[in-house]
Design a protein around this motif. Structure first.
Motif, PDB file in Angstrom:
ATOM      1  N   ASN A 146       0.826  -1.208   0.000  1.00 55.61           N
ATOM      2  CA  ASN A 146       0.000   0.000   0.000  1.00 55.61           C
ATOM      3  C   ASN A 146       0.862   1.260   0.000  1.00 55.61           C
ATOM      4  O   ASN A 146       0.555   2.243  -0.691  1.00 55.61           O
ATOM      5  N   GLY A 147       1.950   1.241   0.775  1.00 56.23           N
ATOM      6  CA  GLY A 147       2.845   2.388   0.808  1.00 56.23           C
ATOM      7  C   GLY A 147       3.549   2.607  -0.517  1.00 56.23           C
ATOM      8  O   GLY A 147       3.692   3.750  -0.969  1.00 56.23           O
ATOM      9  N   TYR A 148       3.964   1.519  -1.147  1.00 55.28           N
ATOM     10  CA  TYR A 148       4.635   1.626  -2.443  1.00 55.28           C
ATOM     11  C   TYR A 148       3.681   2.200  -3.494  1.00 55.28           C
ATOM     12  O   TYR A 148       4.043   3.094  -4.271  1.00 55.28           O
ATOM     13  N   THR A 208       4.323   5.806  -5.330  1.00 58.81           N
ATOM     14  CA  THR A 208       4.748   5.764  -6.731  1.00 58.81           C
ATOM     15  C   THR A 208       3.595   5.822  -7.733  1.00 58.81           C
ATOM     16  O   THR A 208       3.836   6.033  -8.921  1.00 58.81           O
ATOM     17  N   GLY A 209       2.369   5.591  -7.266  1.00 55.08           N
ATOM     18  CA  GLY A 209       1.247   5.530  -8.200  1.00 55.08           C
ATOM     19  C   GLY A 209       1.121   4.205  -8.903  1.00 55.08           C
ATOM     20  O   GLY A 209       0.355   4.069  -9.864  1.00 55.08           O
ATOM     21  N   PRO A 235       2.285  14.488  -2.719  1.00 56.41           N
ATOM     22  CA  PRO A 235       1.612  14.575  -4.024  1.00 56.41           C
ATOM     23  C   PRO A 235       2.600  14.242  -5.136  1.00 56.41           C
ATOM     24  O   PRO A 235       3.794  14.524  -5.027  1.00 56.41           O
ATOM     25  N   ARG A 236       2.099  13.641  -6.205  1.00 55.54           N
ATOM     26  CA  ARG A 236       2.981  13.244  -7.295  1.00 55.54           C
ATOM     27  C   ARG A 236       3.124  14.325  -8.362  1.00 55.54           C
ATOM     28  O   ARG A 236       3.474  14.060  -9.501  1.00 55.54           O
TER      29      ARG A 236
END
Length: 333
Positions: free
Chosen positions: A159-161, A165-166, A218-219
């Motif tokens: 979930n963290g990855y 990273t999206g 945010p990405r």
């Protein structure tokens, strides 16, 4: 342009209650590597000798996985994937001897080889066997063999990855694990100077993001979104600081409590009484020695009759040494 991921890593590393400081820098962590590797070797030997058996409970595998599951919060629940589920007949390494040997080949190869190519080939070979119920959770064993090449794998890390990273990595699929591994290696290389060649550091960050302890940045670099994220990050720091103060206050309170119990112990003994120290406090250290040193090791049965189950938990009790009748009892507040 703000590198929000670097900001996140630096804030996370300084958090006294984050996984970096509570697990990755934990002095016992490296000692556990050695014992877990030995345990994995024992699993392989038993499977090769035909003595592994057909049950998880009581097996050498249970011993190894239990050691991993005790590795602080990040590995809590690591045993779930290996627990025998009789209705589903999974994971199918207890009743199927061929699957058991395929599992042993993977562990043996990774335990003995030194190259990345050999390990990836071994993983792909096991994946090709298609053992029902045996997926990338095995990576939690492999991490303790080669921590610089194989990251651990659980729901929170995934979930963290994905949040960071999206990506859309799914549990239970080896090809998804290997894709996530490639992404973790790339991230670790990019931020190597603030992380470690041990992939456990980055996995710890992903775990804390995946459990919601830290918000993923945010990405994109839109000023409003970055500013809002930094505000959220500041709140995490404030909460961590408040929690650290609470923990420290609790430690001071415990120390004061023990000190008063020590005074009562010494005063009671100087007055000629036999002294009892509460069961749950007997191992506390006072002046470099156990708090219960020189005290009664058991209470008289007359104090343990019906309704007397709380007596052993009284902080300090003075008893007549001849009759063992209670002269005084103290609760420290």
């Amino acid at each position: 342009m703000t590198d929000t991921t670097r900001t996140l890593i630096e804030r996370w590393k300084s958090d006294p209650n984050g996984t970096y400081q509570t697990w990755f820098l934990w002095p016992e962590r490296l000692k556990n590597f050695r014992s877990i590797r030995r345990g994995i070797g024992a699993v392989v030997e038993e499977i090769h000798a035909g003595t592994f058996g057909n049950a998880y409970r009581g097996s050498s595998l249970e011993t190894v996985v239990a050691s991993i599951a005790e590795q602080r919060q990040i590995f809590k629940g690591a045993d779930h994937a290996f627990l025998w589920k009789p209705k589903l007949r999974i994971p199918d390494i207890y009743e199927n001897a061929d699957n058991q040997r395929a599992f042993a080949r993977l562990l043996h190869t990774c335990n003995c080889c030194d190259t990345e190519a050999e390990m990836l080939t071994a993983i792909q070979r096991l994946s090709g066997v298609g053992i029902k119920g045996l997926g990338p959770a095995v990576a939690n064993l492999l991490y303790f063999i080669h921590p610089t090449l194989l990251p651990p794998f659980n729901t929170a890390i995934v979930n963290g990855y994905n949040a960071l990273t999206g990506a859309a990595v799914k549990l239970g699929k080896w090809d998804h694990y290997l894709a996530m591994r490639d992404g973790i290696l790339a991230l670790n290389h990019r931020y190597r100077e603030v992380l470690s060649n041990d992939l456990g550091a980055l996995a710890g960050l992903l775990f804390d993001v995946g459990t919601g302890r830290y918000p993923a940045p945010p990405r994109n670099d839109l000023p409003g979104e970055v500013s809002a994220w930094e505000d959220d990050l500041a709140k995490v720091r404030e909460q961590a600081s408040a929690l650290a103060k609470q923990i420290q206050a609790g430690k001071l309170e415990d120390a004061t409590h023990t000190e008063v119990q020590g005074w009562l112990r010494d005063l009671g003994k100087s007055l000629g009484y036999a002294v009892w120290i509460a069961t749950n406090d007997r191992g506390r250290e006072y002046n470099g020695e156990p708090l219960s040193l020189g005290c009664l090791s058991a209470l008289p049965a007359t104090l343990l009759v019906s309704g007397g189950e709380t007596v052993p938990l009284i902080d300090a009790v003075w008893l007549d040494p001849a009759t063992l009748e209670v002269a005084a009892a103290f609760e420290v507040e």
